[in-house]
Design a protein around this motif. Sequence first.
Motif, PDB file in Angstrom:
ATOM      1  N   THR A  30       0.608   7.749   0.532  1.00  0.00           N
ATOM      2  CA  THR A  30       1.251   7.526   1.401  1.00  0.00           C
ATOM      3  C   THR A  30       1.627   9.531   2.211  1.00  0.00           C
ATOM      4  O   THR A  30       0.657  10.637   1.209  1.00  0.00           O
ATOM      5  CB  THR A  30       3.098   8.258  -0.530  1.00  0.00           C
ATOM      6  OG1 THR A  30       2.119   8.823  -0.916  1.00  0.00           O
ATOM      7  CG2 THR A  30       2.643   6.599   0.024  1.00  0.00           C
ATOM      8  N   SER A  31       2.795   9.798   2.770  1.00  0.00           N
ATOM      9  CA  SER A  31       2.528  10.887   3.312  1.00  0.00           C
ATOM     10  C   SER A  31       3.555  11.800   2.349  1.00  0.00           C
ATOM     11  O   SER A  31       4.750  10.723   2.215  1.00  0.00           O
ATOM     12  CB  SER A  31       2.740  11.282   4.909  1.00  0.00           C
ATOM     13  OG  SER A  31       4.025   9.857   5.351  1.00  0.00           O
ATOM     14  N   SER A  32       3.223  12.746   2.347  1.00  0.00           N
ATOM     15  CA  SER A  32       4.341  13.358   1.875  1.00  0.00           C
ATOM     16  C   SER A  32       5.184  14.465   2.434  1.00  0.00           C
ATOM     17  O   SER A  32       4.929  15.590   3.819  1.00  0.00           O
ATOM     18  CB  SER A  32       3.316  15.000   1.324  1.00  0.00           C
ATOM     19  OG  SER A  32       4.353  15.774   0.638  1.00  0.00           O
ATOM     20  N   LEU A  41      -2.794   7.294   6.871  1.00  0.00           N
ATOM     21  CA  LEU A  41      -2.983   6.828   6.273  1.00  0.00           C
ATOM     22  C   LEU A  41      -3.733   5.688   5.051  1.00  0.00           C
ATOM     23  O   LEU A  41      -3.941   5.674   6.899  1.00  0.00           O
ATOM     24  CB  LEU A  41      -1.475   5.698   5.587  1.00  0.00           C
ATOM     25  CG  LEU A  41       0.270   6.373   5.665  1.00  0.00           C
ATOM     26  CD1 LEU A  41       0.995   4.964   6.318  1.00  0.00           C
ATOM     27  CD2 LEU A  41       0.191   7.097   4.580  1.00  0.00           C
ATOM     28  N   THR A  78      -5.961   1.617  -4.797  1.00  0.00           N
ATOM     29  CA  THR A  78      -5.480   2.417  -3.593  1.00  0.00           C
ATOM     30  C   THR A  78      -7.020   3.524  -3.151  1.00  0.00           C
ATOM     31  O   THR A  78      -7.286   3.656  -4.253  1.00  0.00           O
ATOM     32  CB  THR A  78      -4.619   2.767  -3.907  1.00  0.00           C
ATOM     33  OG1 THR A  78      -4.422   3.998  -4.944  1.00  0.00           O
ATOM     34  CG2 THR A  78      -3.019   2.046  -4.037  1.00  0.00           C
TER      35      THR A  78
END
Length: 160
Positions: A30-32, A41, A78
């Motif tokens: 996930t992007s922060s 991603l 993941t």
Amino acid sequence: MYRVILFTTVVLMTILDVTEAIKCYRCTVTSSPRENRTEQLCAKFSESDEFTVDCPYSTMCMKKIFRLQLENGTNVETVNRNCADQKKTDQVFKQGTWQNEITIEEPYAEGCMNQTSDTVYCYCRGSMCNTAPKDSPSYHTDAMAVIFVFNAMKYLRSID
């Protein structure tokens, strides 16, 4: 003459310093929103320039594989890719002032290791070496070796 030697030395040191940095693939699950950089991603990972980053404070690349079993019994895997975390910053007192002193540590061995039962960290040397997908055949090397030996023994017994 002294200036020419000094200039040549500075140029060579600069070139050598630049060539030591490696490149790694970087992507995350996930992007922060807290950081001001765009994260790619891993679900959309490709071996393209948009996933490539310079690693001036690393000599290795890293890939983290995390496995999770959901409540419905589904297994999810993941992957995160990045430069290995090797930068160490110390405060040193030099010439009357405090200064940052950066060193690159070598805390990791090449290869994969289980951090926990759910998490595997893989470290490798060389530019963009953290590319292997999570379903790479390298995870199945031991099984393939067993199958090969079994079939070889079966063949050798059938010759007699």
